[in-house]
Scaffold this motif. Structure first.
Motif, PDB file in Angstrom:
ATOM      1  N   ALA A   1      47.002  16.716  16.682  1.00  0.00           N
ATOM      2  CA  ALA A   1      46.580  15.435  16.105  1.00  0.00           C
ATOM      3  C   ALA A   1      47.620  14.364  16.421  1.00  0.00           C
ATOM      4  CB  ALA A   1      46.399  15.577  14.602  1.00  0.00           C
ATOM      5  N   GLY A   2      47.170  13.120  16.571  1.00  0.00           N
ATOM      6  CA  GLY A   2      48.085  12.007  16.799  1.00  0.00           C
ATOM      7  C   GLY A   2      48.464  11.803  18.267  1.00  0.00           C
ATOM      8  N   MET A   3      47.741  12.435  19.163  1.00  0.00           N
ATOM      9  CA  MET A   3      48.015  12.214  20.591  1.00  0.00           C
ATOM     10  C   MET A   3      47.078  11.148  21.159  1.00  0.00           C
ATOM     11  SD  MET A   3      48.740  15.959  22.267  1.00  0.00           S
ATOM     12  CE  MET A   3      50.326  16.763  22.037  1.00  0.00           C
ATOM     13  N   ASP A   4      47.529  10.512  22.228  1.00  0.00           N
ATOM     14  CA  ASP A   4      46.655   9.562  22.928  1.00  0.00           C
ATOM     15  C   ASP A   4      45.782  10.292  23.938  1.00  0.00           C
ATOM     16  OD1 ASP A   4      47.055   7.045  21.813  1.00  0.00           O
ATOM     17  OD2 ASP A   4      48.898   6.705  22.971  1.00  0.00           O
ATOM     18  N   VAL A   5      44.566   9.752  24.109  1.00  0.00           N
ATOM     19  CA  VAL A   5      43.651  10.259  25.132  1.00  0.00           C
ATOM     20  C   VAL A   5      43.600   9.208  26.236  1.00  0.00           C
ATOM     21  CG1 VAL A   5      41.309  11.029  25.629  1.00  0.00           C
ATOM     22  CG2 VAL A   5      42.302  11.409  23.346  1.00  0.00           C
ATOM     23  N   ILE A   6      43.962   9.611  27.457  1.00  0.00           N
ATOM     24  CA  ILE A   6      44.075   8.657  28.563  1.00  0.00           C
ATOM     25  C   ILE A   6      43.060   8.998  29.651  1.00  0.00           C
ATOM     26  CG2 ILE A   6      45.620   7.841  30.418  1.00  0.00           C
ATOM     27  CD1 ILE A   6      47.973   8.421  28.478  1.00  0.00           C
ATOM     28  N   ALA A   7      42.321   7.989  30.100  1.00  0.00           N
ATOM     29  CA  ALA A   7      41.436   8.173  31.261  1.00  0.00           C
ATOM     30  C   ALA A   7      42.160   7.620  32.478  1.00  0.00           C
ATOM     31  CB  ALA A   7      40.118   7.443  31.050  1.00  0.00           C
ATOM     32  N   SER A   8      42.051   8.302  33.617  1.00  0.00           N
ATOM     33  CA  SER A   8      42.826   7.891  34.790  1.00  0.00           C
ATOM     34  C   SER A   8      42.218   6.717  35.539  1.00  0.00           C
ATOM     35  CB  SER A   8      43.017   9.082  35.745  1.00  0.00           C
ATOM     36  OG  SER A   8      41.774   9.461  36.297  1.00  0.00           O
TER      37      SER A   8
ATOM     38  N   TYR B   1      44.995   6.199  42.797  1.00  0.00           N
ATOM     39  CA  TYR B   1      43.984   6.916  42.021  1.00  0.00           C
ATOM     40  C   TYR B   1      44.207   6.862  40.509  1.00  0.00           C
ATOM     41  CZ  TYR B   1      42.864   8.658  46.659  1.00  0.00           C
ATOM     42  OH  TYR B   1      42.532   8.738  47.984  1.00  0.00           O
ATOM     43  N   GLY B   2      45.239   6.107  40.096  1.00  0.00           N
ATOM     44  CA  GLY B   2      45.480   5.984  38.660  1.00  0.00           C
ATOM     45  C   GLY B   2      45.731   4.549  38.241  1.00  0.00           C
ATOM     46  N   LYS B   3      45.478   3.603  39.150  1.00  0.00           N
ATOM     47  CA  LYS B   3      45.904   2.222  38.889  1.00  0.00           C
ATOM     48  C   LYS B   3      45.155   1.584  37.725  1.00  0.00           C
ATOM     49  CE  LYS B   3      43.236  -0.220  42.512  1.00  0.00           C
ATOM     50  NZ  LYS B   3      42.247   0.817  42.792  1.00  0.00           N
ATOM     51  N   ASP B   4      43.975   2.123  37.371  1.00  0.00           N
ATOM     52  CA  ASP B   4      43.210   1.566  36.251  1.00  0.00           C
ATOM     53  C   ASP B   4      43.284   2.457  35.007  1.00  0.00           C
ATOM     54  OD1 ASP B   4      42.170  -0.620  37.879  1.00  0.00           O
ATOM     55  OD2 ASP B   4      41.017   0.941  38.904  1.00  0.00           O
ATOM     56  N   ALA B   5      44.264   3.351  34.960  1.00  0.00           N
ATOM     57  CA  ALA B   5      44.395   4.277  33.823  1.00  0.00           C
ATOM     58  C   ALA B   5      44.613   3.505  32.522  1.00  0.00           C
ATOM     59  CB  ALA B   5      45.572   5.219  34.068  1.00  0.00           C
ATOM     60  N   CYS B   6      44.057   4.006  31.451  1.00  0.00           N
ATOM     61  CA  CYS B   6      44.230   3.363  30.151  1.00  0.00           C
ATOM     62  C   CYS B   6      43.963   4.358  29.022  1.00  0.00           C
ATOM     63  CB  CYS B   6      43.293   2.160  30.033  1.00  0.00           C
ATOM     64  SG  CYS B   6      41.566   2.620  30.162  1.00  0.00           S
TER      65      CYS B   6
ATOM     66  N   GLU C   1      53.412   5.336  27.329  1.00  0.00           N
ATOM     67  CA  GLU C   1      53.829   4.222  28.189  1.00  0.00           C
ATOM     68  C   GLU C   1      54.309   4.742  29.555  1.00  0.00           C
ATOM     69  OE1 GLU C   1      56.875   0.481  27.697  1.00  0.00           O
ATOM     70  OE2 GLU C   1      56.170   1.496  25.874  1.00  0.00           O
ATOM     71  N   LYS C   2      55.082   5.831  29.497  1.00  0.00           N
ATOM     72  CA  LYS C   2      55.609   6.426  30.726  1.00  0.00           C
ATOM     73  C   LYS C   2      54.477   6.979  31.603  1.00  0.00           C
ATOM     74  CE  LYS C   2      59.564   9.350  32.000  1.00  0.00           C
ATOM     75  NZ  LYS C   2      60.458  10.406  31.497  1.00  0.00           N
ATOM     76  N   VAL C   3      53.516   7.649  30.944  1.00  0.00           N
ATOM     77  CA  VAL C   3      52.368   8.197  31.689  1.00  0.00           C
ATOM     78  C   VAL C   3      51.635   7.063  32.404  1.00  0.00           C
ATOM     79  CG1 VAL C   3      50.067   9.218  31.424  1.00  0.00           C
ATOM     80  CG2 VAL C   3      52.043  10.252  30.252  1.00  0.00           C
ATOM     81  N   LEU C   4      51.357   5.990  31.666  1.00  0.00           N
ATOM     82  CA  LEU C   4      50.621   4.876  32.267  1.00  0.00           C
ATOM     83  C   LEU C   4      51.417   4.230  33.392  1.00  0.00           C
ATOM     84  CD1 LEU C   4      48.976   3.275  29.096  1.00  0.00           C
ATOM     85  CD2 LEU C   4      47.864   4.648  30.876  1.00  0.00           C
ATOM     86  N   ALA C   5      52.715   4.115  33.207  1.00  0.00           N
ATOM     87  CA  ALA C   5      53.548   3.501  34.249  1.00  0.00           C
ATOM     88  C   ALA C   5      53.471   4.308  35.542  1.00  0.00           C
ATOM     89  CB  ALA C   5      54.994   3.402  33.761  1.00  0.00           C
ATOM     90  N   VAL C   6      53.559   5.639  35.423  1.00  0.00           N
ATOM     91  CA  VAL C   6      53.471   6.480  36.626  1.00  0.00           C
ATOM     92  C   VAL C   6      52.080   6.369  37.249  1.00  0.00           C
ATOM     93  CG1 VAL C   6      53.541   8.842  37.503  1.00  0.00           C
ATOM     94  CG2 VAL C   6      55.218   8.110  35.788  1.00  0.00           C
ATOM     95  N   MET C   7      51.063   6.431  36.425  1.00  0.00           N
ATOM     96  CA  MET C   7      49.702   6.412  36.958  1.00  0.00           C
ATOM     97  C   MET C   7      49.390   5.085  37.645  1.00  0.00           C
ATOM     98  SD  MET C   7      47.678   8.624  34.059  1.00  0.00           S
ATOM     99  CE  MET C   7      46.193   8.910  34.987  1.00  0.00           C
ATOM    100  N   HIS C   8      49.881   4.006  37.078  1.00  0.00           N
ATOM    101  CA  HIS C   8      49.556   2.686  37.637  1.00  0.00           C
ATOM    102  C   HIS C   8      50.150   2.474  39.029  1.00  0.00           C
ATOM    103  CE1 HIS C   8      48.617   1.037  33.342  1.00  0.00           C
ATOM    104  NE2 HIS C   8      47.647   1.770  33.842  1.00  0.00           N
ATOM    105  N   GLN C   9      51.137   3.301  39.379  1.00  0.00           N
ATOM    106  CA  GLN C   9      51.715   3.193  40.733  1.00  0.00           C
ATOM    107  C   GLN C   9      50.832   3.838  41.795  1.00  0.00           C
ATOM    108  OE1 GLN C   9      55.648   4.965  40.590  1.00  0.00           O
ATOM    109  NE2 GLN C   9      56.110   3.829  38.718  1.00  0.00           N
ATOM    110  N   SER C  10      49.842   4.627  41.369  1.00  0.00           N
ATOM    111  CA  SER C  10      49.028   5.373  42.325  1.00  0.00           C
ATOM    112  C   SER C  10      47.664   4.720  42.510  1.00  0.00           C
ATOM    113  CB  SER C  10      48.839   6.810  41.817  1.00  0.00           C
ATOM    114  OG  SER C  10      47.688   7.386  42.380  1.00  0.00           O
TER     115      SER C  10
END
Lengths: 347, 347
Positions: A174-181, A305-310, A294-303
């Motif tokens: 519980a309390g985790m974020d759900v992120i779509a790539s 295939y992950g630039k629209d992750a949220c 924040e770190k996950v999104l930062a890494v994904m946004h560099q790719s």
């Protein structure tokens, strides 16, 4: 792909269509392997000329398989071959592994055009190259006219587990974020548009892509990721329901936050689909403790295939095995496991 | 086989036939996995509930794949499921590996009887148990009625290379014995008899069997074996031609020495087939230096699957890439690579 005897090989295959002889294990089979498969897939493993490939692996391995029966075979953004390579690469990536080696089993219908087979094989070569995997073993069978549907492709794959991370649904709390790539539903909308000859904007295309390099980077930077799963058949809805059940938690998704392209939304409005149920072939859902979001999104946004992750939602302990959508107008609606054949043969 | 959410599972699947919904990745897919696949294949790897299995391997691995499209699906001595498990197990064994893990990808035609699927799955379970392999990952797709042919099954497998032996066609030299592990042609003759409703003696049945335990014993006792290959599509003729080409040697086979059952010989006489070209699913050809022949035969004769093993010919340096049959009446005849679709969909 059995051994090949180069001395007795046919010079140039002048057949235009696949016949039953191409699947009989004799000269025609060898021609097909030598003149269509090997020029694309050639590597040191295939040259071992064995019933199987001998491979060096240093870590524990992941092993997976999928068959592909998509119709149409060719669509905007890819074809069945690209799907078959990317699908298995992505399944390996989702277990926390670096994909290394792929097998290819083709079941071809008699009469299939060899030019189409060549297109498919070349796309598989390109997808494998992008993903950094080798196609090391394979098999081709031919079935009688009207006992198949052009071509079916099975891929299996092995990869090396990345050390230091632990990807498992039971890690979701519980309390985790759900992120779509990224944007959801592109693949299913494209396939349906192709199948029904719907006029769609040229920007609508399948998201089919190998996600392994993005995932490898992500796991190196944020080994604390709890679980990842690619949202293929059954869409994000199936993934969210699987994780909610396996982790024994509740999930609330915010409709406003789900990334869906305007053209896919329009498609859903016309045909009565729900984007969360639409299949993707280059998107995954990941669960992570909020302090790493924040770190996950930062890494994904560099790719690419992950630039629209949220972030699209979060987990809770108020429910067990329940996925709820908080709609734009503030209502709450259960998102069930998809029940039927919403879109058959999507992959 | 993706993750499974037991809480929401259907209680008992009351469908009698496969529908497109069983391949759509939702509830019906889950029912199929939970009520048909898991009861047969259940093991710790499938319970990881991942997109792929995580496996511990200690040695270098072998990796192979084959698809099975045999018709009829059920035949005397086996069915497509037994074939799919044994075929991949045998391919791994032939590379000099101990088969460990198998994947299963099924492509099922809409309307296929679930009772038949259950029979196939149970046979796969039994074959896997006999071979000592685990079925660790899988996938099921469903295609529309008349776009398949009942069921197609792909298996891929990984095994651990046995240390201390070196199995490769290039190891074959002049002056070696060529050994067949038993009677040739049983599988092809059985399939053809079934397909044409020929009255055949009840003793005629497919030789479909897992050869890995025999092969493992053999390689432990005689690590000097040069190469082994199972004589499937294209029969012994294809294997002999492949090895002759890859090793750059000549092979002479004695017609008198080829082990063929009376009923298979009768079948060949009637239909004009040649036993060397008939497919087998539980026989292999091995090449070994003559000084080890006695030991090889002694080990093989202890096994159910090698009890009729015998020398059928020898290699020579008088020819390159040539297989010759010394006939019963003393003539010499070239045995070519099979050219066409002698018996399509034999496996």
């Amino acid at each position: 792909m059995p051994g090949i005897n180069m001395d007795k090989a046919g010079i140039i295959m002048d057949d235009k269509f696949i016949t039953l002889a191409h699947g009989a294990g004799g000269l025609k089979s060898r021609e097909l392997v030598e003149e269509v498969m090997l020029p694309a897939f050639d590597n040191e493993y295939l040259r071992q000329m064995h019933d199987g490939a001998k491979l060096q692996m240093t870590n524990n391995i992941a092993f997976t398989t999928d068959s592909y029966v998509v119709q149409p075979l060719f669509f905007n953004g890819g074809n069945i071959g690209k799907l078959a390579v990317c699908g298995t690469v992505n399944d390996l990536a989702m277990t926390g592994a670096v994909p290394k080696y792929i097998s290819v089993g083709m079941i071809i219908e008699e009469g299939f055009a060899i030019a189409d087979l060549q297109k498919i094989v070349m796309t598989m070569k390109e997808a494998a190259a992008e993903a950094g995997v080798h196609i090391v073993t394979g098999d081709t069978k031919v079935v009688d006219k009207n006992k198949g549907d052009g071509i079916f492709i099975n891929t299996a794959g092995v990869g090396e587990i990345i050390q230091g991370c632990d990807i498992a649904p039971q890690n979701v709390k519980a309390g985790m974020d759900v992120i779509a790539s990224g944007y959801l539903g592109d693949h299913a909308a494209t396939i349906m548009a192709c199948r029904h000859n719907l006029q769609m904007p040229g920007t609508l295309k399948s998201d089919c892509a190998p996600l392994n390099k993005l995932v490898e980077k992500l796991l190196q930077e944020v080994p604390q990721i709890a679980v990842m799963r690619d949202a293929t058949r059954g869409g994000a809805a199936a993934v969210l329901n699987e994780i909610a059940g396996q982790a024994g938690i509740g999930i609330i998704i915010d409709e406003d936050k789900i990334p869906v392209r305007k053209e896919v939304n329009g498609f859903c409005d016309i045909l009565g689909f729900e984007p969360l149920y639409l299949a993707n072939e280059g998107k995954f859902i990941t669960f992570v403790d909020k302090k790493y979001t924040e770190k996950v999104l930062a890494v994904m946004h560099q790719s690419e295939y992950g630039k629209d992750a949220c972030v699209i939602g979060e987990t809770n302990d108020k429910a067990v095995n329940e996925v709820v959508l908080r709609t734009t107008i503030g209502g709450m609606r259960i998102i069930d496991m998809p029940a039927g054949e919403q879109i058959p043969r999507i992959c």
